[in-house]
Design a protein around this motif. Sequence first.
Motif, PDB file in Angstrom:
ATOM      1  N   PHE A   1       0.834  -1.195   0.000  1.00 47.81           N
ATOM      2  CA  PHE A   1       0.000   0.000   0.000  1.00 47.81           C
ATOM      3  C   PHE A   1       0.869   1.246   0.000  1.00 47.81           C
ATOM      4  O   PHE A   1       1.979   1.232   0.527  1.00 47.81           O
ATOM      5  CB  PHE A   1      -0.902   0.036   1.246  1.00 47.81           C
ATOM      6  N   ALA A   2       0.342   2.312  -0.580  1.00 48.04           N
ATOM      7  CA  ALA A   2       0.996   3.615  -0.563  1.00 48.04           C
ATOM      8  C   ALA A   2       0.036   4.615   0.068  1.00 48.04           C
ATOM      9  O   ALA A   2      -1.162   4.610  -0.230  1.00 48.04           O
ATOM     10  CB  ALA A   2       1.363   4.052  -1.974  1.00 48.04           C
ATOM     11  N   ASP A   3       0.587   5.457   0.926  1.00 49.11           N
ATOM     12  CA  ASP A   3      -0.203   6.468   1.620  1.00 49.11           C
ATOM     13  C   ASP A   3       0.455   7.829   1.423  1.00 49.11           C
ATOM     14  O   ASP A   3       1.584   8.043   1.874  1.00 49.11           O
ATOM     15  CB  ASP A   3      -0.290   6.124   3.107  1.00 49.11           C
ATOM     16  N   VAL A   4      -0.251   8.719   0.736  1.00 49.47           N
ATOM     17  CA  VAL A   4       0.220  10.092   0.560  1.00 49.47           C
ATOM     18  C   VAL A   4      -0.513  10.946   1.579  1.00 49.47           C
ATOM     19  O   VAL A   4      -1.748  10.948   1.634  1.00 49.47           O
ATOM     20  CB  VAL A   4      -0.068  10.616  -0.865  1.00 49.47           C
ATOM     21  N   SER A   5       0.258  11.664   2.384  1.00 52.91           N
ATOM     22  CA  SER A   5      -0.317  12.533   3.408  1.00 52.91           C
ATOM     23  C   SER A   5       0.415  13.871   3.352  1.00 52.91           C
ATOM     24  O   SER A   5       1.390  14.018   2.612  1.00 52.91           O
ATOM     25  CB  SER A   5      -0.148  11.889   4.790  1.00 52.91           C
ATOM     26  N   PRO A   6      -0.021  14.842   4.145  1.00 52.52           N
ATOM     27  CA  PRO A   6       0.713  16.110   4.173  1.00 52.52           C
ATOM     28  C   PRO A   6       2.170  15.937   4.604  1.00 52.52           C
ATOM     29  O   PRO A   6       3.009  16.774   4.308  1.00 52.52           O
ATOM     30  CB  PRO A   6      -0.072  16.940   5.192  1.00 52.52           C
ATOM     31  N   ASN A   7       2.484  14.834   5.275  1.00 58.70           N
ATOM     32  CA  ASN A   7       3.862  14.569   5.721  1.00 58.70           C
ATOM     33  C   ASN A   7       4.721  13.919   4.644  1.00 58.70           C
ATOM     34  O   ASN A   7       5.917  13.742   4.855  1.00 58.70           O
ATOM     35  CB  ASN A   7       3.854  13.679   6.963  1.00 58.70           C
ATOM     36  N   GLY A   8       4.134  13.498   3.528  1.00 63.01           N
ATOM     37  CA  GLY A   8       4.896  12.849   2.460  1.00 63.01           C
ATOM     38  C   GLY A   8       4.257  11.554   2.011  1.00 63.01           C
ATOM     39  O   GLY A   8       3.044  11.368   2.123  1.00 63.01           O
ATOM     40  N   LEU A   9       5.073  10.647   1.515  1.00 58.87           N
ATOM     41  CA  LEU A   9       4.630   9.373   0.959  1.00 58.87           C
ATOM     42  C   LEU A   9       5.251   8.232   1.747  1.00 58.87           C
ATOM     43  O   LEU A   9       6.472   8.196   1.941  1.00 58.87           O
ATOM     44  CB  LEU A   9       5.047   9.271  -0.517  1.00 58.87           C
ATOM     45  N   THR A  10       4.416   7.304   2.183  1.00 56.21           N
ATOM     46  CA  THR A  10       4.884   6.097   2.845  1.00 56.21           C
ATOM     47  C   THR A  10       4.387   4.901   2.046  1.00 56.21           C
ATOM     48  O   THR A  10       3.199   4.820   1.729  1.00 56.21           O
ATOM     49  CB  THR A  10       4.350   5.997   4.289  1.00 56.21           C
ATOM     50  N   VAL A  11       5.301   3.990   1.713  1.00 58.63           N
ATOM     51  CA  VAL A  11       4.949   2.753   1.033  1.00 58.63           C
ATOM     52  C   VAL A  11       5.254   1.598   1.969  1.00 58.63           C
ATOM     53  O   VAL A  11       6.370   1.476   2.479  1.00 58.63           O
ATOM     54  CB  VAL A  11       5.717   2.582  -0.296  1.00 58.63           C
ATOM     55  N   LEU A  12       4.243   0.770   2.203  1.00 56.69           N
ATOM     56  CA  LEU A  12       4.400  -0.463   2.953  1.00 56.69           C
ATOM     57  C   LEU A  12       4.297  -1.594   1.942  1.00 56.69           C
ATOM     58  O   LEU A  12       3.208  -1.898   1.458  1.00 56.69           O
ATOM     59  CB  LEU A  12       3.309  -0.589   4.021  1.00 56.69           C
ATOM     60  N   ALA A  13       5.433  -2.163   1.580  1.00 57.98           N
ATOM     61  CA  ALA A  13       5.484  -3.195   0.549  1.00 57.98           C
ATOM     62  C   ALA A  13       5.451  -4.585   1.186  1.00 57.98           C
ATOM     63  O   ALA A  13       6.084  -4.812   2.222  1.00 57.98           O
ATOM     64  CB  ALA A  13       6.748  -3.050  -0.285  1.00 57.98           C
ATOM     65  N   GLU A  14       4.711  -5.497   0.559  1.00 60.25           N
ATOM     66  CA  GLU A  14       4.719  -6.878   1.030  1.00 60.25           C
ATOM     67  C   GLU A  14       6.117  -7.461   0.894  1.00 60.25           C
ATOM     68  O   GLU A  14       6.618  -8.122   1.793  1.00 60.25           O
ATOM     69  CB  GLU A  14       3.709  -7.710   0.252  1.00 60.25           C
ATOM     70  N   ARG A  15       6.733  -7.217  -0.267  1.00 60.61           N
ATOM     71  CA  ARG A  15       8.125  -7.605  -0.523  1.00 60.61           C
ATOM     72  C   ARG A  15       8.720  -6.536  -1.429  1.00 60.61           C
ATOM     73  O   ARG A  15       8.030  -5.989  -2.288  1.00 60.61           O
ATOM     74  CB  ARG A  15       8.200  -8.975  -1.197  1.00 60.61           C
ATOM     75  N   ALA A  16      10.009  -6.251  -1.252  1.00 64.76           N
ATOM     76  CA  ALA A  16      10.667  -5.236  -2.068  1.00 64.76           C
ATOM     77  C   ALA A  16      12.144  -5.566  -2.212  1.00 64.76           C
ATOM     78  O   ALA A  16      12.766  -6.090  -1.293  1.00 64.76           O
ATOM     79  CB  ALA A  16      10.497  -3.853  -1.439  1.00 64.76           C
ATOM     80  N   PHE A  17      12.673  -5.256  -3.408  1.00 65.34           N
ATOM     81  CA  PHE A  17      14.067  -5.548  -3.725  1.00 65.34           C
ATOM     82  C   PHE A  17      14.674  -4.386  -4.490  1.00 65.34           C
ATOM     83  O   PHE A  17      14.105  -3.948  -5.500  1.00 65.34           O
ATOM     84  CB  PHE A  17      14.184  -6.801  -4.609  1.00 65.34           C
TER      85      PHE A  17
END
Length: 130
Positions: A67-83
């Motif tokens: 999931f990706a969350d864009v907020s006033p603080n910026g962008l946070t991505v919580l990836a199930e798996r990432a490389f």
Amino acid sequence: MATLHFELVSPERVLFSGEVDQVVLPATEGEMTILAAHSPVMTALTTGFLVLSTGGKTTRILVRGGFADVSPNGLTVLAERAFNEDELNKDVFDKEVETARQELGDAPEDMKHVAEMALAQLLTIQAEFH
């Protein structure tokens, strides 16, 4: 150019945390480009490359869901798996393809199409790397 704070987290580690010019996300609705001052939004991610750009340099990171969350603080991505791109090799792809096939086999009937798409995207990316 204004920057935004970006953080990419997988269950194993933080892959990136810092200021970037932009991030292109492999969202389930299609690619999304996130710039500073983007409107708040939350979206699901599919298998594909997340591309971050800063100072004229681009970095590609393969994500497998999340999931990706864009907020006033910026962008946070919580990836199930990432490389990181430099971590991708035959062994990593073989393991990820095996996992994607297992997920397809275990998927409930109404979600099989999502698992099929993720496997197809992963196989396409794998073919590009060889």
